[in-house]
Design an enzyme around this catalytic site. Structure first.
Site, PDB file in Angstrom:
ATOM      1  N   HIS A 166     -37.694  -8.756  -8.193  1.00 38.92           N
ATOM      2  CA  HIS A 166     -39.121  -8.997  -8.450  1.00 38.92           C
ATOM      3  C   HIS A 166     -39.925  -8.357  -7.323  1.00 38.92           C
ATOM      4  O   HIS A 166     -39.778  -8.718  -6.163  1.00 38.92           O
ATOM      5  CB  HIS A 166     -39.407 -10.500  -8.512  1.00 38.92           C
ATOM      6  CG  HIS A 166     -38.634 -11.207  -9.583  1.00 38.92           C
ATOM      7  ND1 HIS A 166     -39.149 -11.448 -10.837  1.00 38.92           N
ATOM      8  CD2 HIS A 166     -37.375 -11.700  -9.584  1.00 38.92           C
ATOM      9  CE1 HIS A 166     -38.234 -12.079 -11.576  1.00 38.92           C
ATOM     10  NE2 HIS A 166     -37.145 -12.237 -10.833  1.00 38.92           N
ATOM     11  N   HIS A 205     -41.494 -15.452  -2.271  1.00 41.12           N
ATOM     12  CA  HIS A 205     -42.657 -16.340  -2.322  1.00 41.12           C
ATOM     13  C   HIS A 205     -43.151 -16.564  -0.902  1.00 41.12           C
ATOM     14  O   HIS A 205     -42.419 -16.359   0.071  1.00 41.12           O
ATOM     15  CB  HIS A 205     -42.294 -17.695  -2.953  1.00 41.12           C
ATOM     16  CG  HIS A 205     -41.878 -17.616  -4.378  1.00 41.12           C
ATOM     17  ND1 HIS A 205     -42.756 -17.325  -5.393  1.00 41.12           N
ATOM     18  CD2 HIS A 205     -40.665 -17.796  -4.973  1.00 41.12           C
ATOM     19  CE1 HIS A 205     -42.110 -17.328  -6.558  1.00 41.12           C
ATOM     20  NE2 HIS A 205     -40.844 -17.601  -6.333  1.00 41.12           N
ATOM     21  N   ASP A 241     -31.506 -11.035  -7.993  1.00 45.17           N
ATOM     22  CA  ASP A 241     -32.670 -11.817  -8.432  1.00 45.17           C
ATOM     23  C   ASP A 241     -33.611 -12.071  -7.251  1.00 45.17           C
ATOM     24  O   ASP A 241     -34.142 -13.172  -7.073  1.00 45.17           O
ATOM     25  CB  ASP A 241     -32.251 -13.135  -9.081  1.00 45.17           C
ATOM     26  CG  ASP A 241     -33.393 -13.846  -9.795  1.00 45.17           C
ATOM     27  OD1 ASP A 241     -34.453 -13.217 -10.001  1.00 45.17           O
ATOM     28  OD2 ASP A 241     -33.245 -15.040 -10.141  1.00 45.17           O
ATOM     29  N   ASN A 262     -34.068 -20.498 -10.085  1.00 42.73           N
ATOM     30  CA  ASN A 262     -33.892 -20.666 -11.524  1.00 42.73           C
ATOM     31  C   ASN A 262     -33.105 -19.475 -12.073  1.00 42.73           C
ATOM     32  O   ASN A 262     -33.581 -18.340 -11.988  1.00 42.73           O
ATOM     33  CB  ASN A 262     -35.255 -20.764 -12.220  1.00 42.73           C
ATOM     34  CG  ASN A 262     -35.131 -21.208 -13.656  1.00 42.73           C
ATOM     35  OD1 ASN A 262     -34.077 -21.632 -14.098  1.00 42.73           O
ATOM     36  ND2 ASN A 262     -36.227 -21.127 -14.400  1.00 42.73           N
ATOM     37  N   GLY A 292     -36.995 -19.600  -6.695  1.00 41.46           N
ATOM     38  CA  GLY A 292     -36.643 -18.261  -6.253  1.00 41.46           C
ATOM     39  C   GLY A 292     -36.380 -18.114  -4.772  1.00 41.46           C
ATOM     40  O   GLY A 292     -36.963 -18.812  -3.939  1.00 41.46           O
ATOM     41  N   ASP A 335     -38.202 -11.770 -18.647  1.00 40.72           N
ATOM     42  CA  ASP A 335     -37.582 -12.527 -17.554  1.00 40.72           C
ATOM     43  C   ASP A 335     -38.560 -13.485 -16.902  1.00 40.72           C
ATOM     44  O   ASP A 335     -39.708 -13.145 -16.643  1.00 40.72           O
ATOM     45  CB  ASP A 335     -37.041 -11.586 -16.485  1.00 40.72           C
ATOM     46  CG  ASP A 335     -36.378 -12.361 -15.360  1.00 40.72           C
ATOM     47  OD1 ASP A 335     -35.341 -12.980 -15.618  1.00 40.72           O
ATOM     48  OD2 ASP A 335     -36.925 -12.376 -14.247  1.00 40.72           O
ATOM     49  N   HIS A 345     -28.626 -13.442 -14.495  1.00 42.08           N
ATOM     50  CA  HIS A 345     -28.201 -14.511 -13.570  1.00 42.08           C
ATOM     51  C   HIS A 345     -27.460 -15.675 -14.253  1.00 42.08           C
ATOM     52  O   HIS A 345     -27.908 -16.819 -14.239  1.00 42.08           O
ATOM     53  CB  HIS A 345     -29.394 -15.034 -12.779  1.00 42.08           C
ATOM     54  CG  HIS A 345     -30.673 -15.255 -13.539  1.00 42.08           C
ATOM     55  ND1 HIS A 345     -30.737 -15.845 -14.774  1.00 42.08           N
ATOM     56  CD2 HIS A 345     -31.964 -14.937 -13.221  1.00 42.08           C
ATOM     57  CE1 HIS A 345     -31.978 -15.910 -15.185  1.00 42.08           C
ATOM     58  NE2 HIS A 345     -32.748 -15.344 -14.257  1.00 42.08           N
ATOM     59  N   HIS A 356     -31.922  -6.459 -10.989  1.00 40.09           N
ATOM     60  CA  HIS A 356     -32.741  -7.656 -11.206  1.00 40.09           C
ATOM     61  C   HIS A 356     -33.458  -8.041  -9.912  1.00 40.09           C
ATOM     62  O   HIS A 356     -32.943  -8.784  -9.074  1.00 40.09           O
ATOM     63  CB  HIS A 356     -31.871  -8.822 -11.674  1.00 40.09           C
ATOM     64  CG  HIS A 356     -32.656 -10.004 -12.145  1.00 40.09           C
ATOM     65  ND1 HIS A 356     -32.221 -10.829 -13.153  1.00 40.09           N
ATOM     66  CD2 HIS A 356     -33.851 -10.528 -11.759  1.00 40.09           C
ATOM     67  CE1 HIS A 356     -33.108 -11.794 -13.369  1.00 40.09           C
ATOM     68  NE2 HIS A 356     -34.110 -11.619 -12.506  1.00 40.09           N
TER      69      HIS A 356
END
Length: 428
Positions: free
Chosen positions: A61, A308, A304, A277, A323, A151, A231, A59
């Site tokens: 990004h 950013h 997760d 989140n 995040g 997701d 999560h 998981h």
């Protein structure tokens, strides 16, 4: 290149460490043993490091395409390699979303061109992740999709999720869910608890997550689908997954390092590096997550990783995006605060980062044995330093763990027998 890793240690089943060398030929582990003879191979001196299977994070990004100012496949997978991860699965909340076979093929090509570790791409459940029209599951699988998820947003309509699960089951694929009932979010930015009340910030109640999990468990049972909970964060959610497993329903779940380490009581101020989140929940939730991990209700750990920019995170608790990043800090944080304190063992931690995710999703990776792919992580268990985001390979620096002193750091990573990360202290 063929390697022989000398002067390493491996974990035995009894928790003890054994001296071991590893011979790597053509990307595969050929031999493991003490004082192996050196043939026509490049010597990589482990300098006493622990040798484990390469970590697996199902998981993360990577933001590409569309969010390259936050992260790219190249930078995110270099961060993974630095953190000891050799296999990662990237979420589909990109622009455009991987919701067509053509877009999935583009993503697979980009991974092949720029990734430093193995990347398993998720495909979206619904077109545009809008929760309405289902994607072409068969076509996406044929073009490389690892599993299906929307997701970042929960699938709100039960009939849509039920049909998705039936299609996934027919393809022997998993449905992976971010569980959140939009009607129960109430514009929240943090957990509905003492912190939200103290700072007069709208809170997200625990039932927002658990009610979706309850619904999906019953749908998965009816559809005969492998259902995976992203999560997990609340004690009610843990109870639901535990009961589902006892009932024989094919449900798996993951927990993040930050939800194991922190609760809303630990948020020091209106610091958006603590905004994620699902949000940091209450103390009882955190304790239930640890209990669920220890008793097997929760299958494995995933970060997760959600990068950013500092500009985005500077917009205040109500407006900043959710995040934090986690690939480069997961192992030392968990080792320092759980293994070193005797809460769980080193063997358990390594299993939750390797064998367990591989078993849950039937992956061939996660093994340190002859014949397996030479995906190997080297860890200096004695190395100590403070977490410093300025040292991250990730573009994202958004972490609540800045300054935390940790012990046990990955120092080198091999993927298919190729050296992908080396901190300079190993290999000489």
């Amino acid at each position: 290149m063929n390697y022989i890793i000398k002067n390493g240690k491996i974990l035995a089943g009894n928790g003890k460490q054994m001296q071991a060398d590893i011979r790597i030929h053509n990307g595969v582990i050929k031999e493991i043993g003490e004082q192996l003879e050196i043939y026509d191979e490049t010597i990589f001196d482990a300098n006493g490091s622990l040798l484990t299977p390469g970590f697996i994070d199902l998981h993360i990004h990577l933001r590409e395409p569309g969010g390259e100012h936050k992260e790219t496949i190249e930078t995110g997978t270099m961060a993974a390699a630095k953190g000891g991860f050799t296999t990662v699965a990237c979420m589909p909340n990109t622009k455009p979303v991987p919701d067509t076979p053509e877009q999935m093929q583009w993503l697979m090509n980009r991974i092949e061109e720029t990734a430093h570790v193995k990347v398993l791409p998720y495909a979206a459940i619904t077109k545009g992740q809008l929760g309405e029209e289902l994607t072409n599951f068969a076509g996406l699988k044929e073009n490389g999709a690892f599993a299906f998820t929307d997701d970042g947003v929960g699938v709100q309509t039960a009939s849509t999720m039920f049909e998705a699960m039936k299609r996934a089951a027919a393809l022997n694929m998993a449905v992976v869910a971010h569980c959140e009932d939009n009607s129960l979010i109430y514009g929240g930015a943090v957990h509905e608890g003492d912190f939200s009340k103290k700072h007069d910030i709208p809170g997200i109640p625990s039932v927002c997550e658990s009610v979706h999990i309850a619904r999906d468990i019953l749908l998965a049972e009816a559809a005969g689908c492998h259902y995976h909970v992203c999560h997990i964060s609340t004690k009610e959610s843990v109870r639901l997954v535990r009961d589902a497993k006892r009932a024989g329903i094919h449900v798996t779940a993951e927990v993040t390092p930050h939800h194991l380490l922190l609760c809303d009581e630990d948020i020091p101020s209106l610091d958006t590096n603590y905004k994620m989140n699902p949000p940091l929940r209450g103390k009882e939730d955190r304790e239930a997550l640890l209990e669920g991990l220890l008793d097997g209700t929760i299958d494995f750990i995933a970060t997760d990783h959600a990068p950013h920019t500092s500009e985005e995170k500077s917009k205040g608790m109500s407006s900043a995006p959710f995040g934090i990043v986690g690939l480069e800090t997961a192992f030392p944080l968990l080792y320092t605060h759980f293994v070193e304190k005797g809460i769980f063992t080193l063997n358990q931690l390594v299993d939750w980062l390797t064998i367990a995710p591989a078993k849950a999703f039937q992956l061939s990776s996660g093994r340190l044995e002859v014949g397996a792919a030479a995906d190997i992580t080297l860890i200096n268990l004695e190395k100590e330093k403070d977490i410093n985001p300025l040292e991250f390979e990730s573009k994202g620096k958004n972490t609540p763990f800045t300054g935390w002193h940790c012990k046990g750091w990955p120092v080198a990573t091999f993927v298919d027998g190729e050296s992908k990360w080396n901190d300079g202290g190993a290999g000489k």
